[in-house]
Design a protein around this motif. Structure first.
Motif, PDB file in Angstrom:
ATOM      1  N   CYS A  14       6.643   6.176   3.988  1.00  0.00           N
ATOM      2  CA  CYS A  14       5.126   6.753   4.225  1.00  0.00           C
ATOM      3  C   CYS A  14       4.400   6.248   3.078  1.00  0.00           C
ATOM      4  O   CYS A  14       4.695   5.588   2.124  1.00  0.00           O
ATOM      5  CB  CYS A  14       5.486   8.499   3.770  1.00  0.00           C
ATOM      6  SG  CYS A  14       6.578   8.843   4.952  1.00  0.00           S
ATOM      7  N   VAL A  17       3.857   6.687   9.134  1.00  0.00           N
ATOM      8  CA  VAL A  17       2.973   7.876   8.929  1.00  0.00           C
ATOM      9  C   VAL A  17       1.447   7.489   8.680  1.00  0.00           C
ATOM     10  O   VAL A  17       1.107   6.638   8.010  1.00  0.00           O
ATOM     11  CB  VAL A  17       3.500   8.650   8.030  1.00  0.00           C
ATOM     12  CG1 VAL A  17       2.694  10.051   7.810  1.00  0.00           C
ATOM     13  CG2 VAL A  17       4.892   9.266   8.027  1.00  0.00           C
ATOM     14  N   THR A  48      -2.299   8.873   7.588  1.00  0.00           N
ATOM     15  CA  THR A  48      -2.996   9.867   6.571  1.00  0.00           C
ATOM     16  C   THR A  48      -4.459   9.597   6.643  1.00  0.00           C
ATOM     17  O   THR A  48      -4.880   8.480   6.791  1.00  0.00           O
ATOM     18  CB  THR A  48      -2.168   9.528   5.163  1.00  0.00           C
ATOM     19  OG1 THR A  48      -2.442   8.371   4.663  1.00  0.00           O
ATOM     20  CG2 THR A  48      -0.764   9.982   5.144  1.00  0.00           C
ATOM     21  N   LYS A  73      -7.780  11.466   4.192  1.00  0.00           N
ATOM     22  CA  LYS A  73      -7.984  12.486   3.453  1.00  0.00           C
ATOM     23  C   LYS A  73      -9.947  12.331   3.244  1.00  0.00           C
ATOM     24  O   LYS A  73     -10.273  11.482   3.173  1.00  0.00           O
ATOM     25  CB  LYS A  73      -7.564  11.845   2.030  1.00  0.00           C
ATOM     26  CG  LYS A  73      -8.044  13.140   0.974  1.00  0.00           C
ATOM     27  CD  LYS A  73      -7.270  12.770  -0.491  1.00  0.00           C
ATOM     28  CE  LYS A  73      -7.744  11.490  -1.006  1.00  0.00           C
ATOM     29  NZ  LYS A  73      -7.051  11.252  -2.513  1.00  0.00           N
ATOM     30  N   ARG A 129      -6.624  17.012   3.755  1.00  0.00           N
ATOM     31  CA  ARG A 129      -5.904  15.745   3.967  1.00  0.00           C
ATOM     32  C   ARG A 129      -5.066  16.097   5.231  1.00  0.00           C
ATOM     33  O   ARG A 129      -4.282  17.110   5.577  1.00  0.00           O
ATOM     34  CB  ARG A 129      -4.762  15.507   2.909  1.00  0.00           C
ATOM     35  CG  ARG A 129      -4.050  14.221   2.997  1.00  0.00           C
ATOM     36  CD  ARG A 129      -2.968  14.052   1.950  1.00  0.00           C
ATOM     37  NE  ARG A 129      -2.041  12.939   2.262  1.00  0.00           N
ATOM     38  CZ  ARG A 129      -2.393  11.816   1.844  1.00  0.00           C
ATOM     39  NH1 ARG A 129      -3.401  11.740   0.922  1.00  0.00           N
ATOM     40  NH2 ARG A 129      -1.497  10.631   1.619  1.00  0.00           N
ATOM     41  N   ALA A 188      -2.182  14.304   7.800  1.00  0.00           N
ATOM     42  CA  ALA A 188      -1.083  13.345   8.143  1.00  0.00           C
ATOM     43  C   ALA A 188      -0.316  13.662   9.306  1.00  0.00           C
ATOM     44  O   ALA A 188      -0.230  14.871   9.773  1.00  0.00           O
ATOM     45  CB  ALA A 188       0.069  13.626   6.973  1.00  0.00           C
ATOM     46  N   SER A 194      -0.220  18.176   3.103  1.00  0.00           N
ATOM     47  CA  SER A 194      -0.149  17.416   4.574  1.00  0.00           C
ATOM     48  C   SER A 194       1.546  17.598   4.818  1.00  0.00           C
ATOM     49  O   SER A 194       2.367  17.676   3.979  1.00  0.00           O
ATOM     50  CB  SER A 194      -0.581  16.149   4.589  1.00  0.00           C
ATOM     51  OG  SER A 194       0.074  15.185   3.568  1.00  0.00           O
ATOM     52  N   TRP A 251       4.683  16.160   8.036  1.00  0.00           N
ATOM     53  CA  TRP A 251       4.704  15.515   9.090  1.00  0.00           C
ATOM     54  C   TRP A 251       6.357  15.397   9.437  1.00  0.00           C
ATOM     55  O   TRP A 251       7.123  15.950   8.384  1.00  0.00           O
ATOM     56  CB  TRP A 251       4.254  14.085   8.811  1.00  0.00           C
ATOM     57  CG  TRP A 251       4.862  13.380   7.564  1.00  0.00           C
ATOM     58  CD1 TRP A 251       6.324  12.586   7.878  1.00  0.00           C
ATOM     59  CD2 TRP A 251       4.692  13.394   6.313  1.00  0.00           C
ATOM     60  NE1 TRP A 251       6.620  12.100   6.537  1.00  0.00           N
ATOM     61  CE2 TRP A 251       5.633  12.661   5.593  1.00  0.00           C
ATOM     62  CE3 TRP A 251       3.678  13.784   5.723  1.00  0.00           C
ATOM     63  CZ2 TRP A 251       5.448  12.238   4.474  1.00  0.00           C
ATOM     64  CZ3 TRP A 251       3.647  13.775   4.333  1.00  0.00           C
ATOM     65  CH2 TRP A 251       4.486  13.047   3.579  1.00  0.00           C
TER      66      TRP A 251
END
Length: 205
Positions: A8, A64, A66, A68, A78, A80, A191, A193
């Motif tokens: 990540c 992952v 992401t 922001k 944010r 994710a 966030s 996930w």
């Protein structure tokens, strides 16, 4: 910065992975490509039926996404989401990628803005056989804690779909990672996930 274990991405000021405490590295870890042998659809259907009509495969997130953002009056939020999940069973590989991401942002006192992101659709293959999934259960959480000024978590708890004409497919999240941070001008963001899940194939009657 990237975690070589969870795979990540995190902000540069984070020294260790918030999930597994592994020291972060500068470059994204290499994701091993699928090198397993393909399996015919008929053989896979037979394997499911021989296993009592259901076949479960453990999957792990290997990438992952992401994002922001900052915008009045949200004060930073944010997103994710899972970009890729992979797994192997009996030398048969599973490779899923998110093809559509859902996002949502809200503002309510005292949260000062928070964002949600989740996987709406995932597609991929099992031993070379195509599979398509759509979200059927999305979980959301929101929290408040100084100095974060409110943050939200969201993840897809369940996706359902089909693998060919004879198999139904369900992916259920079994382990969820969460991250929160604070950095001007974001005033706190969170966030979440899916880190691990179980993909179950069920034979149609």
């Amino acid at each position: 910065m990237y975690c070589p274990n969870c795979r990540c991405e995190f902000e540069g000021w984070v020294g260790r992975c918030p999930n597994c405490k592994t020291p972060l590295i500068d470059e994204s870890p290499h994701v091993q490509e699928d090198v397993s042998k393909p399996i015919s659809y008929e053989t896979m259907v037979d394997l499911v039926r021989e296993n009592g009509g259901q076949w479960s495969i453990d999957l792990s997130t290997t990438d992952v996404g992401t994002q922001k953002k900052w915008g009045f009056p949200y004060y930073g939020y944010r997103f994710a989401w899972v970009k890729r999940m992979q797994g192997t069973i009996d030398e048969i590989s599973v490779d899923l990628s998110t093809t559509e991401v859902g996002t949502e942002k809200r503002w309510t006192f005292p949260y000062f803005g928070y964002g949600y992101a989740w996987e709406k659709r995932m597609e991929g293959n099992i031993g070379g056989n195509m599979i398509s999934l759509a979200a059927t259960n999305v979980r959301r959480e929101r929290k408040w804690r100084f100095p974060y000024s409110g943050y939200g978590y969201a993840w897809t708890q369940e996706l359902s779909g089909e693998c060919g004409a004879e198999l139904r497919a369900t992916l259920i999240a079994t382990d969820v990672s969460r991250k929160q941070g604070w950095r001007f001008p974001y005033f706190g963001y969170g966030s979440a996930w899916t880190q691990k899940g179980i993909l179950t194939l069920t034979a149609n009657e």
